[in-house]
Design an enzyme around this catalytic site. Structure first.
Site, PDB file in Angstrom:
ATOM      1  N   LYS A  47      44.684  38.585  37.699  1.00 52.70           N
ATOM      2  CA  LYS A  47      43.784  39.008  36.625  1.00 52.70           C
ATOM      3  C   LYS A  47      42.888  40.131  37.139  1.00 52.70           C
ATOM      4  CE  LYS A  47      43.570  34.951  33.670  1.00 52.70           C
ATOM      5  NZ  LYS A  47      42.694  34.077  32.882  1.00 52.70           N
ATOM      6  N   SER A  81      39.867  43.409  35.802  1.00 51.38           N
ATOM      7  CA  SER A  81      38.729  43.649  34.923  1.00 51.38           C
ATOM      8  C   SER A  81      39.166  43.906  33.490  1.00 51.38           C
ATOM      9  CB  SER A  81      37.946  44.871  35.414  1.00 51.38           C
ATOM     10  OG  SER A  81      37.661  44.765  36.777  1.00 51.38           O
ATOM     11  N   PHE A  82      40.321  44.569  33.318  1.00 49.36           N
ATOM     12  CA  PHE A  82      40.721  45.011  31.989  1.00 49.36           C
ATOM     13  C   PHE A  82      41.969  44.310  31.466  1.00 49.36           C
ATOM     14  CE2 PHE A  82      38.892  49.182  33.689  1.00 49.36           C
ATOM     15  CZ  PHE A  82      37.612  48.816  33.322  1.00 49.36           C
ATOM     16  N   GLY A  83      42.531  43.401  32.243  1.00 47.41           N
ATOM     17  CA  GLY A  83      43.750  42.768  31.773  1.00 47.41           C
ATOM     18  C   GLY A  83      44.274  41.734  32.739  1.00 47.41           C
ATOM     19  N   GLU A  84      45.552  41.419  32.587  1.00 50.14           N
ATOM     20  CA  GLU A  84      46.169  40.405  33.438  1.00 50.14           C
ATOM     21  C   GLU A  84      47.535  40.896  33.892  1.00 50.14           C
ATOM     22  OE1 GLU A  84      46.235  37.108  30.781  1.00 50.14           O
ATOM     23  OE2 GLU A  84      47.843  37.940  29.529  1.00 50.14           O
ATOM     24  N   ASP A 107      41.659  51.256  47.472  1.00 52.33           N
ATOM     25  CA  ASP A 107      41.450  49.806  47.357  1.00 52.33           C
ATOM     26  C   ASP A 107      42.514  49.066  48.175  1.00 52.33           C
ATOM     27  OD1 ASP A 107      40.130  47.516  46.579  1.00 52.33           O
ATOM     28  OD2 ASP A 107      41.181  47.341  44.664  1.00 52.33           O
TER      29      ASP A 107
END
Length: 433
Positions: free
Chosen positions: A165, A167-170, A280
């Protein structure tokens, strides 16, 4: 698509469907295919020739996009590698996923000497002359579908499961044309958010350019219907974070083997003139091809930035706390200008975690860990697995002075030398799902 520290950029599948083989044979094939494609990309004729002398069939080995070593050499204008491959019987007119021959790739990249060589050896210009190299990618949604636009009705969610999961989706494991895939799906409530859509478009445009054995393979996207979806291969082995949680500290041989795969993927991303800074890099974004843990890929490019460099020492106008605190370079935490060496710092933290069996500065909360590092501190070495050379490499990679951090190509050379001095991994076959 940006993700939180707890998210995963899963993607998956083994290199390609293989005819009935033993697990050992299949594993060896993936490893050798990865090696010859990598050495071809690095213009290492000696290594390519050695691999071909050991196994002549590798001359026409194919990656996920059906690209052969000759496609790679042709695209980059690597004449000596191409001659070696052709001498060993490479098919000069093999098609890749885009129906391009090596000559079409050479023409698309304007590699004139390579064009002459391939024509002299019977090369034909089929395909679209390197059409998969878009100087200015068209941002989706597109007015008409391109070869990677996927009809959402082809996606089978009947046996789906959530594997991450953000911040904006899965991220969901689903099926596509009978194959398990990973689908990054934007939440319906955010599908009209301008910034979210912009983020999604950026990731699609970035991934469509990437093809490397140690980079998660992009398969397609749904850009003209909601929810927006990004589809990549599904890696059965899960992520490195989960793996380390279960295994603890790795043997030096295993840690170096993993580090080599990560460094190969990152060296490809940092290749000039189109440098991609991951921003990241962390264990959750490093994925294992299968449960045997014999091959790793770098994934999740939601925060990545594509930069065209004018020279190798450019510092980019990118500031702000981007990425995950525990693996974050001090210059990012301090909101200072930074360059691709932020990924080298994060790599050092991952190498440390693999050898220690514990996250760097695990006794600190992530934000506090980043703050502590920005003040000049570094994790303490405790593991016996740290040889003098590994410790020296780690310390250089997380140096406060970015100029002292080596490039990933240099990291690769040093890891290869370190690998030669380590005892072999004797229990490779005990790893199971």
């Amino acid at each position: 698509m940006s993700t939180s520290e707890g998210s995963s950029g899963h993607s998956a599948g083994d290199f390609a469907a293989v005819a009935p083989e033993t697990k050992k044979q299949s594993k060896a094939k993936v490893s050798r295919t990865s090696m010859i494609l990598w050495h071809a990309h690095q213009n290492d004729v000696v290594a390519v020739r050695k691999l071909l002398e050991e196994d002549g069939a590798l001359v026409n080995a194919r990656d996920y996009d059906s690209r052969t070593p000759l496609h790679v050499a042709s695209l980059h204008g690597l004449i000596d590698v191409a001659k070696c491959l052709i001498d060993f019987g490479a098919d000069v007119n093999s098609f890749d996923r885009w129906k391009n021959t090596p000559l079409a790739d050479a023409e698309g990249a304007k590699k004139h000497s390579m064009i002459e060589l391939l024509k002299s050896r019977g090369g034909l210009s089929y395909g679209q002359s390197g059409s998969h190299f878009e100087p200015k990618p068209v941002p989706p949604p597109l007015p008409k579908k391109c070869d990677w636009e996927i009809d959402p009705t082809e996606l089978d969610f009947s046996h789906s499961s959530i594997i991450g999961k953000g911040s904006f989706g899965e991220i969901v494991k689903a099926g596509w044309r009978g194959t398990p895939v990973a689908v990054k799906r934007i939440l319906p409530s955010l599908s009209d958010d301008r910034l979210v859509i912009q983020d999604f478009r950026h990731e699609v445009n970035l991934l469509v350019k990437l093809r490397h054995p140690n980079i998660v393979q992009f398969l397609g996207a749904v850009t003209d219907r909601k929810p927006l979806m990004l589809i990549t291969e599904y890696l059965r082995g899960g992520d490195l974070h989960q793996y380390l949680k279960g295994k603890g500290a790795l043997s030096p041989a295993r840690a170096v083997s993993f580090a080599l795969d990560i460094a190969r993927g990152m060296a490809y991303l940092h290749n000039e003139p189109n440098v991609i800074i991951h921003r990241d890099l962390k264990p959750r974004n490093v994925l294992l091809v299968n449960s045997s843990a014999d091959h790793l890929k770098v994934g999740d490019f939601g925060l990545s930035k594509l930069i065209k460099v004018k020279n190798s020492h450019d510092v980019y106008q990118m500031t702000g706390e981007t990425g995950s605190y525990r693996y974050m370079a001090p210059e990012v935490f301090k909101h200072r200008k930074y360059d691709k060496k932020v990924d080298v710092f994060s790599f050092a933290m991952i190498l440390y975690e693999m050898l220690e069996g514990d996250a760097p500065l695990s006794h600190h909360e992530p934000y506090e860990a980043a703050k502590y590092v920005s003040e000049g501190h570094r994790p303490m070495f405790r593991a016996k697995g740290y040889t003098q050379e590994l410790r020296a490499l780690t310390e250089q990679c997380w140096a406060a002075d970015t100029n002292k951090r080596p490039s990933f190509l240099e990291v690769l050379k040093r890891l290869e030398k370190i690998k030669e001095t380590l005892p072999a991994e004797h229990h490779w076959n005990i790893f199971s799902s």
